[in-house]
Design an enzyme around this catalytic site. Structure first.
Site, PDB file in Angstrom:
ATOM      1  N   GLU A 173      27.000  45.722  50.542  1.00  0.00           N
ATOM      2  CA  GLU A 173      27.160  44.747  49.456  1.00  0.00           C
ATOM      3  C   GLU A 173      25.848  43.998  49.306  1.00  0.00           C
ATOM      4  OE1 GLU A 173      30.540  42.106  49.181  1.00  0.00           O
ATOM      5  OE2 GLU A 173      31.847  43.538  50.215  1.00  0.00           O
TER       6      GLU A 173
ATOM      7  N   GLU B 240      34.062  42.428  56.241  1.00  0.00           N
ATOM      8  CA  GLU B 240      33.715  41.027  56.520  1.00  0.00           C
ATOM      9  C   GLU B 240      34.724  40.348  57.453  1.00  0.00           C
ATOM     10  OE1 GLU B 240      33.023  39.020  52.793  1.00  0.00           O
ATOM     11  OE2 GLU B 240      31.250  40.223  52.352  1.00  0.00           O
TER      12      GLU B 240
END
Length: 513
Positions: A292, A173
């Site tokens: 995720e 991320e």
């Protein structure tokens, strides 16, 4: 009465079911590792400190690959802290989750645990506070046979043979302002490229995942993937996607339609990657790693009796309770539809990891010194992982619809399906988003002669419960699977009825016609 007609054709497929689609995630966050998979001194702990009661549930759930060690945690992590004699490992502050990390559990322990659990390791490298050299050294430590400083250190630390880790995430991320070492797309595209080159110089067989947008709501979504892949396309195999869903403002209709957003996310990233492929005149395809995904009540679960604390404590503590959501029937139905979305897109989504495995927004819960149990979301994952084999079928669905505030018209009945020629079975994974009416579903299967129903199970609101009913330590079996009665096979058709707010699996014997 809600009605849905579904057609499946043996010749209309999306390719083989990717086994890595049924992955999970272990992060040094909350109680996922400590008192989750690892608790020396627990009555069920083995000689390595691994909780065997949790291991039994992991094997039953059936994840194929597990991502480690993060997540946000990895962007401040020095992998060297987690190897070598435990008494010599440093204790660190983890800024990602405001916790004290003892490093009692590290790479060696995770690899050992993964082998006992029979899962593939998916390792992430720190491209936040560290970079190319640390990533290169970690691959040498993990995968080189011996005769070099890093590989010989692994051998001295107890693993003579290489770990042979194939899957690697290039950071986590990196577009997020919450991330340590956040980077612009240009900055990340460059460091990901150089890390990939250096890692492949050590081990040319590794498979690499570049960071995509943290979610589809990021202001740079789309342009981030385009810029990163413009730099890194030739050097990576996958680009990541992350998505979490929850009910907000009492809008259960949109929450139950969350898979519509996942469809959009996947198809948008595929389009962007393919545009970069065309512009760069690349021959290979970069696929997706949806590493995720889950239901996560980030702003609090809106039930009368479940407060949700998301603020970090002022004190630094080891493995505090963090986001230990309790999941009800609604959440299980949503998870089932998210699995359907991933499966339907299995031609391009080759890896997926439900986050996380134990305690932290997890299908498995455990208590320190106490029991372990399944949450409601355990069941759609376990059954889909076990039964979705062979070829992915492309369903044609004509379902009654409803208006979701965020997504417009949405099918009340959601479906994915697979054809396992080796076993001679068609598996159907169905969800009914309606809260009130039973759904009458008719399925036409073209290209097969159908036999008996092998399995028919449903998860729905238990008698005396409601859509928030969850499994707890005191009531670990409040929500689970039961037999779905009344499934009928007639010629090339299957007829069944889905209770309101339910997820079901039906498996039928089939012979090619």
């Amino acid at each position: 009465m809600t009605r849905a007609r579904i057609t499946l054709d043996r010749d209309f497929t999306a390719g083989p079911v990717p086994r890595r689609l049924f992955g999970s995630f272990v992060e040094h966050m909350g109680r996922c590792v400590y008192t989750g998979i690892y608790e020396p001194g627990h009555p069920a702990a083995d000689e390595n400190g691994f909780r065997t009661d949790v291991l039994d549930l992991v094997r039953e759930m059936g994840p194929t690959v597990v991502r480690y060690p993060g997540g946000n945690f990895v962007s401040g992590y020095a992998w060297e802290d987690g190897v070598g004699p435990r008494e010599e490992r440093p204790v660190r502050l983890d800024g990602a989750w405001h916790t004290v990390e003892t490093n009692a559990f590290g790479l060696h322990e995770f690899v050992d645990w993964a082998r006992v659990a029979d899962v593939e390791v998916m390792e992430a490298v720190n491209l936040g506070t560290r970079g190319v050299e640390a990533a290169r050294a970690l691959v040498e430590y993990a995968n080189h046979p011996g005769g070099t400083a890093w590989s010989d250190l692994r051998r001295r630390n107890g693993h003579e043979e290489p770990f042979d880790i194939r899957l690697w995430c290039l950071g986590n991320e990196m577009d997020g302002p919450w991330q340590m070492g956040q980077k612009t797309a240009e900055e990340y595209g460059r460091i990901a490229t150089e890390a990939a080159k250096a890692m492949r110089l050590v081990d040319p067989t590794v498979e690499l995942v570049a960071c995509g947008s943290s979610n589809s709501g990021m202001p740079t979504f789309g342009s981030w993937e385009q810029t990163v892949l413009r730099h890194a396309y030739a050097y990576v195999d996958y680009v990541s996607a992350h998505a979490y869903y929850q009910e907000t403002d009492g809008d259960h209709g949109s929450f139950l339609a969350s898979a519509v957003d996942m469809d959009y996310f996947i198809e948008s990233v595929v389009a962007t990657a393919d545009a970069v492929r065309a512009a760069g005149k690349h021959r290979k395809h970069v696929h997706l790693s949806f590493d995720e995904w889950n239901v996560w009540y980030q702003t609090g679960k809106e039930t009368p009796d479940q407060p949700h604390v998301i603020e970090r404590e002022a004190v630094w503590r080891e493995h505090p309770r963090i986001i230990e959501d309790e999941y009800g029937v609604t959440d299980a139905v949503v998870v089932g539809t998210l699995l359907n979305s991933l499966l339907r897109h299995g031609d391009r989504v080759k890896i997926a990891n439900q986050a996380q495995l134990v305690n932290v927004i997890a299908p498995i819960r455990s208590e320190e010194g106490g029991p372990a149990w399944r949450q409601s979301i355990f069941w759609p994952f376990a059954r889909t992982a076990a039964l979705a084999r062979g070829e992915i079928l492309r369903p044609v669905v004509r379902s009654d619809r409803y208006e979701a505030e965020k997504f417009g018209d949405v099918d009340l009945v959601d479906v994915s399906a697979t054809w396992d020629e080796e076993e001679g079975r068609v598996a159907l994974f169905l969800a009914h988003r309606g809260l009130d009416d039973t759904a009458e579903v008719s399925l036409t299967l073209r290209g097969w002669s159908l036999g008996r129903v092998v399995r028919s199970e449903v998860l729905d609101v238990p008698e005396g419960g409601d859509r928030w009913t969850a499994n707890t330590q005191e009531r670990p079996d409040a929500v689970g699977l039961r037999e779905l009665d009344g499934v009928q096979v007639d010629g090339d058709g299957v007829a069944l009825r889905l209770p309101p707010l339910s997820w079901a699996v039906v498996q039928v014997e089939a012979t090619p016609a």
